[in-house]
Motif scaffolding. Sequence first.
Motif, PDB file in Angstrom:
ATOM      1  N   ARG A 321       0.841  -1.201   0.000  1.00  0.00           N
ATOM      2  CA  ARG A 321       0.000   0.000   0.000  1.00  0.00           C
ATOM      3  C   ARG A 321       0.874   1.248   0.000  1.00  0.00           C
ATOM      4  O   ARG A 321       1.898   1.291   0.674  1.00  0.00           O
ATOM      5  CB  ARG A 321      -0.907   0.024   1.233  1.00  0.00           C
ATOM      6  CG  ARG A 321      -2.041  -0.991   1.205  1.00  0.00           C
ATOM      7  CD  ARG A 321      -3.036  -0.714   2.320  1.00  0.00           C
ATOM      8  NE  ARG A 321      -4.176  -1.593   2.247  1.00  0.00           N
ATOM      9  CZ  ARG A 321      -5.238  -1.386   1.445  1.00  0.00           C
ATOM     10  NH1 ARG A 321      -5.274  -0.304   0.678  1.00  0.00           N
ATOM     11  NH2 ARG A 321      -6.238  -2.232   1.431  1.00  0.00           N
ATOM     12  N   TYR A 322       0.429   2.284  -0.742  1.00  0.00           N
ATOM     13  CA  TYR A 322       1.183   3.527  -0.672  1.00  0.00           C
ATOM     14  C   TYR A 322       0.944   4.250   0.639  1.00  0.00           C
ATOM     15  O   TYR A 322       1.745   5.092   1.049  1.00  0.00           O
ATOM     16  CB  TYR A 322       0.916   4.437  -1.875  1.00  0.00           C
ATOM     17  CG  TYR A 322      -0.504   4.841  -2.146  1.00  0.00           C
ATOM     18  CD1 TYR A 322      -1.158   5.766  -1.354  1.00  0.00           C
ATOM     19  CD2 TYR A 322      -1.203   4.330  -3.243  1.00  0.00           C
ATOM     20  CE1 TYR A 322      -2.450   6.167  -1.614  1.00  0.00           C
ATOM     21  CE2 TYR A 322      -2.497   4.720  -3.518  1.00  0.00           C
ATOM     22  CZ  TYR A 322      -3.124   5.645  -2.706  1.00  0.00           C
ATOM     23  OH  TYR A 322      -4.409   6.027  -2.974  1.00  0.00           O
ATOM     24  N   ASP A 326      -2.921   2.110   6.259  1.00  0.00           N
ATOM     25  CA  ASP A 326      -4.361   2.120   5.995  1.00  0.00           C
ATOM     26  C   ASP A 326      -4.855   0.689   5.803  1.00  0.00           C
ATOM     27  O   ASP A 326      -5.348   0.299   4.748  1.00  0.00           O
ATOM     28  CB  ASP A 326      -4.666   2.950   4.741  1.00  0.00           C
ATOM     29  CG  ASP A 326      -4.471   4.432   4.982  1.00  0.00           C
ATOM     30  OD1 ASP A 326      -4.321   4.828   6.156  1.00  0.00           O
ATOM     31  OD2 ASP A 326      -4.471   5.196   4.003  1.00  0.00           O
ATOM     32  N   PHE A 347      -4.818  -6.493  -4.705  1.00  0.00           N
ATOM     33  CA  PHE A 347      -5.898  -5.520  -4.579  1.00  0.00           C
ATOM     34  C   PHE A 347      -5.541  -4.333  -5.463  1.00  0.00           C
ATOM     35  O   PHE A 347      -4.400  -4.185  -5.900  1.00  0.00           O
ATOM     36  CB  PHE A 347      -6.100  -5.087  -3.122  1.00  0.00           C
ATOM     37  CG  PHE A 347      -4.881  -4.472  -2.497  1.00  0.00           C
ATOM     38  CD1 PHE A 347      -4.667  -3.104  -2.548  1.00  0.00           C
ATOM     39  CD2 PHE A 347      -3.929  -5.260  -1.862  1.00  0.00           C
ATOM     40  CE1 PHE A 347      -3.539  -2.535  -2.000  1.00  0.00           C
ATOM     41  CE2 PHE A 347      -2.799  -4.694  -1.301  1.00  0.00           C
ATOM     42  CZ  PHE A 347      -2.601  -3.332  -1.363  1.00  0.00           C
ATOM     43  N   THR A 348      -6.486  -3.475  -5.758  1.00  0.00           N
ATOM     44  CA  THR A 348      -6.258  -2.376  -6.704  1.00  0.00           C
ATOM     45  C   THR A 348      -6.200  -1.017  -6.009  1.00  0.00           C
ATOM     46  O   THR A 348      -5.228  -0.266  -6.170  1.00  0.00           O
ATOM     47  CB  THR A 348      -7.357  -2.365  -7.786  1.00  0.00           C
ATOM     48  OG1 THR A 348      -8.645  -2.330  -7.148  1.00  0.00           O
ATOM     49  CG2 THR A 348      -7.251  -3.621  -8.647  1.00  0.00           C
ATOM     50  N   THR A 349      -7.207  -0.669  -5.237  1.00  0.00           N
ATOM     51  CA  THR A 349      -7.253   0.648  -4.608  1.00  0.00           C
ATOM     52  C   THR A 349      -6.154   0.792  -3.560  1.00  0.00           C
ATOM     53  O   THR A 349      -6.076   0.002  -2.622  1.00  0.00           O
ATOM     54  CB  THR A 349      -8.620   0.879  -3.943  1.00  0.00           C
ATOM     55  OG1 THR A 349      -9.654   0.730  -4.917  1.00  0.00           O
ATOM     56  CG2 THR A 349      -8.687   2.274  -3.328  1.00  0.00           C
ATOM     57  N   GLY A 350      -5.288   1.781  -3.748  1.00  0.00           N
ATOM     58  CA  GLY A 350      -4.214   2.038  -2.799  1.00  0.00           C
ATOM     59  C   GLY A 350      -2.957   1.233  -3.037  1.00  0.00           C
ATOM     60  O   GLY A 350      -2.016   1.329  -2.249  1.00  0.00           O
ATOM     61  N   ASN A 351      -2.917   0.461  -4.130  1.00  0.00           N
ATOM     62  CA  ASN A 351      -1.745  -0.378  -4.392  1.00  0.00           C
ATOM     63  C   ASN A 351      -0.583   0.469  -4.918  1.00  0.00           C
ATOM     64  O   ASN A 351      -0.771   1.337  -5.774  1.00  0.00           O
ATOM     65  CB  ASN A 351      -2.107  -1.471  -5.401  1.00  0.00           C
ATOM     66  CG  ASN A 351      -1.140  -2.639  -5.362  1.00  0.00           C
ATOM     67  OD1 ASN A 351       0.046  -2.463  -5.524  1.00  0.00           O
ATOM     68  ND2 ASN A 351      -1.683  -3.827  -5.151  1.00  0.00           N
ATOM     69  N   CYS A 352       0.622   0.201  -4.417  1.00  0.00           N
ATOM     70  CA  CYS A 352       1.783   1.016  -4.783  1.00  0.00           C
ATOM     71  C   CYS A 352       2.759   0.301  -5.704  1.00  0.00           C
ATOM     72  O   CYS A 352       3.812   0.854  -6.044  1.00  0.00           O
ATOM     73  CB  CYS A 352       2.525   1.464  -3.522  1.00  0.00           C
ATOM     74  SG  CYS A 352       3.173   0.093  -2.520  1.00  0.00           S
TER      75      CYS A 352
END
Length: 483
Positions: A321-322, A326, A347-352
């Motif tokens: 996660r970026y 979270d 996962f997609t949302t918030g992936n860094c």
Amino acid sequence: MISQSLLLAVLASAQAALAAPAPVPQGQEATSSFGPDVQVSASPVSSPSPYPVIVEENGYTSATYHGPYTGTPTTTGAVDGPTTLAASVPALPPNPTATYYNADGVPKNAFPAPYVPAGGLGTNGTLPRYMVNSDFDFESIALGLYQEWIELDLFHDGLARFSDDDFTAAGLGDEARSLIEFMADQESGHATLLTNMLGEAAPKECIYDYPYTTVREWLDFMQRLTRFGESGVWGFINHLDSREVGQLLAQSIATEARQQQIFRQMSGLTPMNVWFENGWPQSWAWTMLAQYISYCPAGTTRLAWQNFPTLQFLNNANINRYSPNDTATDGSENVGSRITDPSVSNFTTGNCINLNATGYGCGPSVAHNKTEPLSFPGKQVMLQWEAPGKAVGPNMSYVTATNAGTPKFVAWSAQLNLTYSPLTVTGENTGYTYQPYAAVYGNDGIINGTMAVMLTDTDLFVTPFNATMLNPHIVALGMYQAG
């Protein structure tokens, strides 16, 4: 000084192992000579039936089965000695012989030879004997060999399991894969060395049960596994009775440290985030390792070390996660419930992973500077721990155990320190603490890196050389991802 015959024998053994299909060579023997009085033959490893041994895929090799044990254990519990003298090792004052002090920097005793100051162990001209020299030595090096075997299999498995496209999506190309394959070859040499120092009863390679489903999770798991492999050796190496064994072991564990650094870089973590690496007692490393061993061949040497119950961090930072903190607070961002299971990555949302933004991207790199740290002092850390009595390890034949009382503290083992924070219990085997702040020297924060953390029933004072004194007070053991 290592004899030329030893070096040639070890090299010949390693070459024989590399010539066989990895990671489970069959039909070959590796032989090594340790001076004039010891000759050791390392028997070949066989895979538990009915599983085939080798699969070839993408040009790499790996065992065909990686999954849980499905049989019935015939033996349970750690191996025990003829008798046990006491419930714990007593705390004593400093060794009465530890009196040397040099205030002016001038040698105090006669030199045994020119340019050779008095003192030192193994410096009197006796012929080195590269064999374990006590039960402590044997059990420690046997643990190290269990570690080398799983690394040999683990490094090969990801290379065989994942496709070229999988590696490309994770930011790794052919050269990175070639490096990992070379690291697997290093493990073949390490396993040969430790086998030869143990003799006929050396543990054999086993079948393993891994937690990862993506390249990123594989890399994360490897940086965690090489951490307890490295720290587990630093914890016992200077307690070995055989200085000669310690010398060769140090030369292999120096490579292990480099492997851990490289896997951190491939995972997008900073390669060096502490001033001092931490040493862990054998039972800490064995607890973390045993959970990933499924089957071992019949007759494989058993270990004496303790298996502690598992401590989970339900909101441990997610390196993918970026904004790594979270995370959910229910443990769902770990791929499983074992101690060193990696963070989920699919996962997609918030992936860094593929984020090209300084301070937030986490793809493979020589180094990243994080805008948001993986953890921070004052973070509320949600905890959950298992009760003792769970079957774990090879053939589900070991049982988790603790001699501790009611948990009261969280012990953070990192760098040169062991730091305590108070535990707040919120329910049956659940609670929380706050990540403490302290420094080793200057502004070097203690809580950093991939580190061991425990629940304890007291805040016992221990130092890097006597951390095993804490074992009788450990309720559960976990691994915290701090940076």
